[in-house]
Design an enzyme around this catalytic site. Structure first.
Site, PDB file in Angstrom:
ATOM      1  CB  SER A 144     -56.341   8.587  23.447  1.00 35.35           C
ATOM      2  OG  SER A 144     -55.766   7.439  22.861  1.00 35.35           O
ATOM      3  CE1 TYR A 157     -56.133  11.517  18.889  1.00 33.11           C
ATOM      4  CE2 TYR A 157     -55.427   9.441  19.878  1.00 33.11           C
ATOM      5  CZ  TYR A 157     -56.406  10.383  19.649  1.00 33.11           C
ATOM      6  OH  TYR A 157     -57.658  10.215  20.191  1.00 33.11           O
TER       7      TYR A 157
END
Length: 256
Positions: A144, A157
């Site tokens: 990501s 994250y």
């Protein structure tokens, strides 16, 4: 109909929904035997039904990726039954908690790192002998832009995806002189449950459906893909090379 992945054995994690579901389905339709791994048995059963209807084959493996002993047993089972592993799509992941670093629950931190990082290392550890028995092992992990943007409140994250990228790139270097190729896939914004939790006010109809990404992921794990240690950025359709930080006035190495 040509089956470009005929005789290939592929493991897809997080295969019960979203990107993993449609990637597993596409691999099976292209001829691979898919070993579909996920916690949700219902989603795996639905996947198996669709794969069978399309004339493909799959083995369902309902397990939690933090059951590391089960991952070791999975590697041993694949060896006993097929003797090799050609493809791994490490898709499963957790968002964790959107909160200041000092407010994140310890259990959430540990669980997110366990699924997003440690489980993928355990898969590499379990499958490494199997990749060596493949003529062209191909491995893709989902990353990501959060790994590089490091926005406020996205700490767990971002940290987990940055660690996953380091893991994948290290394994790519360790296998560079072999037929194995290891890359990362950045899907960008996609119509998934994780995205909906992260961006509750966003209209999901404005985002690509997970099934739209499957052809690009299949290209990345195709034997014809010879690059290794790269990030394929789906929104731009280009390979990106992560590197050392650059001065503020220099062009960024990664810009997604």
């Amino acid at each position: 109909m040509t089956k470009p992945f005929a005789d290939k054995i592929a493991v897809v994690t997080g295969a019960s929904r979203g990107i993993g579901y449609f990637t597993a389905k596409a691999l099976a339709e292209a001829g691979a035997h898919v070993i579909a791994v996920a916690r949700t048995e219902g989603g795996l059963t639905d996947l198996d039904d669709e794969i069978r209807e399309a004339g493909g084959s799959a083995t369902l493996v309902p397990l939690d990726l933090t059951d590391y002993d089960a991952l070791d047993r999975l590697g041993a089972t694949i060896y006993e039954r097929w003797g090799k592993l050609d493809i791994l799509v490490g898709n499963a992941g957790l968002l964790g908690e959107l909160a200041p670093l000092g407010h994140i629950e310890i259990k959430t931190w540990e669980q997110t790192l366990a699924v997003n990082v440690t489980a993928n290392w355990r898969l590499i550890r379990s499958f490494d002998p199997l990749f060596k028995r493949s003529e062209a092992a191909r491995i893709a992990f989902m990353t990501s832009g959060a790994a590089h943007k490091c926005r406020a409140f996205w700490g767990i994250y971002s940290v987990s995806k940055a660690a996953l990228e380091a893991l994948a790139r290290t394994y790519a270097e360790e296998t560079r002189n072999s037929p194995t190729r290891v890359n990362l896939f950045n899907p960008g914004p996609v119509r998934t449950g994780m995205r909906a939790r992260a961006m509750p006010g966003e209209d999901p109809e404005t985002l690509p459906h997970p099934s739209e990404l499957a052809p690009a992921i299949l290209d990345l794990v195709s034997p014809s893909t010879d690059v290794t240690g790269k990030i394929f950025d789906y929104p731009t359709g280009t390979f990106l090379t992560p590197g050392m930080p650059t001065p503020d006035d220099a062009a960024p190495v990664i810009g997604f």
